[in-house]
Design a protein around this motif. Sequence first.
Motif, PDB file in Angstrom:
ATOM      1  N   LEU A  34       4.751 -15.664  -4.758  1.00 53.49           N
ATOM      2  CA  LEU A  34       5.129 -14.371  -4.192  1.00 53.49           C
ATOM      3  C   LEU A  34       4.926 -13.333  -5.291  1.00 53.49           C
ATOM      4  CD1 LEU A  34       6.446 -12.985  -1.733  1.00 53.49           C
ATOM      5  CD2 LEU A  34       8.675 -13.709  -2.630  1.00 53.49           C
ATOM      6  N   VAL A  35       4.100 -12.326  -4.990  1.00 52.50           N
ATOM      7  CA  VAL A  35       3.765 -11.318  -6.004  1.00 52.50           C
ATOM      8  C   VAL A  35       4.257  -9.951  -5.531  1.00 52.50           C
ATOM      9  CG1 VAL A  35       1.912 -10.220  -7.316  1.00 52.50           C
ATOM     10  CG2 VAL A  35       1.700 -12.618  -6.646  1.00 52.50           C
ATOM     11  N   PHE A  36       5.153  -9.360  -6.294  1.00 58.63           N
ATOM     12  CA  PHE A  36       5.616  -8.000  -6.016  1.00 58.63           C
ATOM     13  C   PHE A  36       4.835  -7.056  -6.935  1.00 58.63           C
ATOM     14  CE2 PHE A  36       9.144 -10.689  -4.757  1.00 58.63           C
ATOM     15  CZ  PHE A  36       9.542 -10.120  -3.560  1.00 58.63           C
ATOM     16  N   ILE A  37       4.487  -5.892  -6.405  1.00 59.45           N
ATOM     17  CA  ILE A  37       3.721  -4.936  -7.221  1.00 59.45           C
ATOM     18  C   ILE A  37       4.394  -3.559  -7.175  1.00 59.45           C
ATOM     19  CG2 ILE A  37       1.455  -3.932  -7.713  1.00 59.45           C
ATOM     20  CD1 ILE A  37       0.168  -6.097  -6.049  1.00 59.45           C
ATOM     21  N   ILE A  38       4.532  -2.971  -8.355  1.00 57.98           N
ATOM     22  CA  ILE A  38       5.022  -1.588  -8.470  1.00 57.98           C
ATOM     23  C   ILE A  38       3.802  -0.714  -8.748  1.00 57.98           C
ATOM     24  CG2 ILE A  38       6.449   0.003  -9.837  1.00 57.98           C
ATOM     25  CD1 ILE A  38       8.217  -2.477 -10.518  1.00 57.98           C
ATOM     26  N   GLY A  39       3.685   0.369  -8.022  1.00 60.57           N
ATOM     27  CA  GLY A  39       2.522   1.246  -8.189  1.00 60.57           C
ATOM     28  C   GLY A  39       2.587   2.020  -9.505  1.00 60.57           C
ATOM     29  N   GLY A  40       1.510   2.704  -9.800  1.00 61.54           N
ATOM     30  CA  GLY A  40       1.464   3.559 -10.983  1.00 61.54           C
ATOM     31  C   GLY A  40       2.179   4.875 -10.706  1.00 61.54           C
ATOM     32  N   PRO A  41       2.080   5.837 -11.600  1.00 61.60           N
ATOM     33  CA  PRO A  41       2.805   7.110 -11.431  1.00 61.60           C
ATOM     34  C   PRO A  41       2.478   7.846 -10.133  1.00 61.60           C
ATOM     35  CG  PRO A  41       1.434   7.109 -13.446  1.00 61.60           C
ATOM     36  CD  PRO A  41       1.367   5.746 -12.873  1.00 61.60           C
ATOM     37  N   TYR A  42       1.292   7.587  -9.573  1.00 61.89           N
ATOM     38  CA  TYR A  42       0.900   8.265  -8.320  1.00 61.89           C
ATOM     39  C   TYR A  42       0.904   7.317  -7.124  1.00 61.89           C
ATOM     40  CZ  TYR A  42      -0.694  11.498 -11.895  1.00 61.89           C
ATOM     41  OH  TYR A  42      -0.750  12.314 -12.999  1.00 61.89           O
ATOM     42  N   GLY A  43       1.452   6.131  -7.305  1.00 61.82           N
ATOM     43  CA  GLY A  43       1.499   5.184  -6.189  1.00 61.82           C
ATOM     44  C   GLY A  43       0.274   4.286  -6.151  1.00 61.82           C
ATOM     45  N   PHE A  44      -0.055   3.807  -4.921  1.00 60.71           N
ATOM     46  CA  PHE A  44      -1.101   2.797  -4.757  1.00 60.71           C
ATOM     47  C   PHE A  44      -2.379   3.364  -4.158  1.00 60.71           C
ATOM     48  CE2 PHE A  44       2.876   0.352  -4.189  1.00 60.71           C
ATOM     49  CZ  PHE A  44       2.698  -0.585  -5.183  1.00 60.71           C
ATOM     50  N   ASP A  45      -3.484   2.799  -4.574  1.00 61.32           N
ATOM     51  CA  ASP A  45      -4.776   3.039  -3.928  1.00 61.32           C
ATOM     52  C   ASP A  45      -4.774   2.322  -2.562  1.00 61.32           C
ATOM     53  OD1 ASP A  45      -7.682   3.827  -4.325  1.00 61.32           O
ATOM     54  OD2 ASP A  45      -7.903   1.683  -3.894  1.00 61.32           O
ATOM     55  N   GLN A  46      -5.587   2.813  -1.631  1.00 57.88           N
ATOM     56  CA  GLN A  46      -5.662   2.204  -0.291  1.00 57.88           C
ATOM     57  C   GLN A  46      -6.020   0.716  -0.346  1.00 57.88           C
ATOM     58  OE1 GLN A  46      -4.766   2.850   2.764  1.00 57.88           O
ATOM     59  NE2 GLN A  46      -3.891   4.724   1.928  1.00 57.88           N
ATOM     60  N   SER A  47      -6.849   0.334  -1.327  1.00 63.23           N
ATOM     61  CA  SER A  47      -7.272  -1.074  -1.407  1.00 63.23           C
ATOM     62  C   SER A  47      -6.078  -2.003  -1.638  1.00 63.23           C
ATOM     63  CB  SER A  47      -8.298  -1.266  -2.531  1.00 63.23           C
ATOM     64  OG  SER A  47      -7.739  -0.870  -3.768  1.00 63.23           O
TER      65      SER A  47
END
Length: 157
Positions: free
Chosen positions: A100-113
Amino acid sequence: MKITLIAIGKTEDKYLIEGMEKYLTRLKHYINFTLVIIPDIKNTKNLTQAQQKAKEAELILKQLSNSDTVVLLDEKGKKYTSVKFADYLNKQMVGSIQHLVFIIGGPYGFDQSIYQRANGNLSLSDMTFSHQMVRLFFIEQLYRAFTILKNEPYHHE
Ligand SMILES: C[S@@+](CC[C@H](N)C(=O)[O-])C[C@H]1O[C@@H](n2cnc3c(N)ncnc32)[C@H](O)[C@@H]1O
């Protein structure tokens, strides 16, 4: 099952480093957990926000295998109580989920991909936290969830 948290950018703030160390040490008693920090993108002044997100996405996608179950930390995502989040983790563990992989986005959030690759999303609040703070809050919630599953006296409703 093992859990990985992917985040972008080294944390420099001492109070966050200390907080994370505290909960990471505790968490490791309950689950095979890895924190993966993707280095900050360099020379961002020459990039648009979209370009920066796309570069971050490339690095994030390199960390993922096809079989991983990917959950994005996203303020617009699904909300759980701590007990419901513990139930969710338990279901993943008794099911066939290996990683199970959780991801936190960068300062501007996530790219659509990254949204396209995700299997689910999780909101910690309607409020927006800094990408640095979220990692501490999330690790504490993971630890809390495991103490709930083990019936240990950390969580009080
Ligand atoms: C500063 S926020 C980015 C905000 C950006 N406007 C967006 O649309 O995602 C950086 C990252 O922190 C995480 N984050 C911030 N607040 C959150 C919350 N309340 N719940 C879950 N994740 C959050 C998300 O992964 C987000 O991509």
